[in-house]
Scaffold this motif. Structure first.
Motif, mmCIF file in Angstrom:
data_model
loop_
_atom_site.group_PDB
_atom_site.id
_atom_site.type_symbol
_atom_site.label_atom_id
_atom_site.label_comp_id
_atom_site.label_asym_id
_atom_site.label_seq_id
_atom_site.Cartn_x
_atom_site.Cartn_y
_atom_site.Cartn_z
ATOM 1 N N PRO A 269 7.188 20.397 -30.767
ATOM 2 C CA PRO A 269 6.501 19.570 -31.768
ATOM 3 C C PRO A 269 6.324 20.302 -33.082
ATOM 4 N N PRO A 270 6.564 19.620 -34.179
ATOM 5 C CA PRO A 270 6.928 18.222 -34.348
ATOM 6 C C PRO A 270 8.438 17.987 -34.324
ATOM 7 N N LEU A 271 9.227 19.012 -33.978
ATOM 8 C CA LEU A 271 10.690 18.904 -34.042
ATOM 9 C C LEU A 271 11.315 18.553 -32.701
ATOM 10 N N PHE A 272 12.515 17.994 -32.794
ATOM 11 C CA PHE A 272 13.389 17.792 -31.649
ATOM 12 C C PHE A 272 14.661 18.577 -31.961
ATOM 13 N N ILE A 273 14.949 19.592 -31.155
ATOM 14 C CA ILE A 273 16.102 20.447 -31.376
ATOM 15 C C ILE A 273 17.261 19.876 -30.565
ATOM 16 N N CYS A 274 18.408 19.668 -31.222
ATOM 17 C CA CYS A 274 19.576 19.030 -30.612
ATOM 18 C C CYS A 274 20.610 20.087 -30.253
ATOM 19 N N TYR A 275 21.058 20.057 -29.010
ATOM 20 C CA TYR A 275 22.078 20.992 -28.535
ATOM 21 C C TYR A 275 23.269 20.215 -27.999
ATOM 22 N N SER A 276 24.457 20.618 -28.384
ATOM 23 C CA SER A 276 25.677 20.012 -27.870
ATOM 24 C C SER A 276 26.310 20.982 -26.891
ATOM 25 N N GLY A 277 26.703 20.484 -25.722
ATOM 26 C CA GLY A 277 27.364 21.302 -24.714
ATOM 27 C C GLY A 277 26.613 21.285 -23.403
ATOM 28 N N HIS A 278 27.298 21.741 -22.377
ATOM 29 C CA HIS A 278 26.739 21.774 -21.030
ATOM 30 C C HIS A 278 27.398 22.926 -20.299
ATOM 31 N N PRO A 279 26.691 23.716 -19.551
ATOM 32 C CA PRO A 279 25.263 23.725 -19.241
ATOM 33 C C PRO A 279 24.425 24.262 -20.401
ATOM 34 N N TYR A 280 23.117 24.204 -20.230
ATOM 35 C CA TYR A 280 22.192 24.545 -21.310
ATOM 36 C C TYR A 280 22.442 25.932 -21.908
#
Length: 118
Positions: free
Chosen positions: A70-81
């Protein structure tokens, strides 16, 4: 009694009334959700809570993650984490899910993260 009713003895529709447009829009409203329900499910973001502050995002399988700080949403592309790459930071959850899906390698979004498969 209004001026329109006094002169004729019956109510005359008033086109300038603000309630007339909203009443006309109300019958159309039930048909719109029915059309939206017929749209394919892929247009809706698919995600699942996988940790106390992390969502896994799906698009024909897992494509990335949204982490809540909060207050952000961090976006990650790829799998696994651990191999996922940060692609954006936004203030809206739905936008974060869209960003992850757009950055997925098999989608039409940008997927060049500056890494090569060496």
């Amino acid at each position: 009694m209004s001026a329109a009713t006094r002169s004729t003895g019956r109510a005359i529709p008033q086109p300038a009334e603000p309630t007339t447009p909203s009443q006309a829009a109300e019958p159309a409203a039930p048909t719109e959700p029915a059309v939206a329900a017929d749209t394919p499910a892929p247009s809706e973001p698919a995600y699942e809570l996988v940790d106390i502050d992390r969502y896994e995002v799906f698009d024909d399988g897992p494509v990335g993650y949204v982490e809540v700080i909060p207050p952000l949403f961090i976006c990650y592309s790829g799998h696994p984490y651990p191999k996922a790459i940060e692609v954006a930071q936004v203030f809206d959850f739905e936008q974060a899910v869209r960003r992850v899906r757009e950055a997925a390698p098999h989608s039409g979004g940008s997927h060049d993260h500056g890494r090569s498969a060496a």
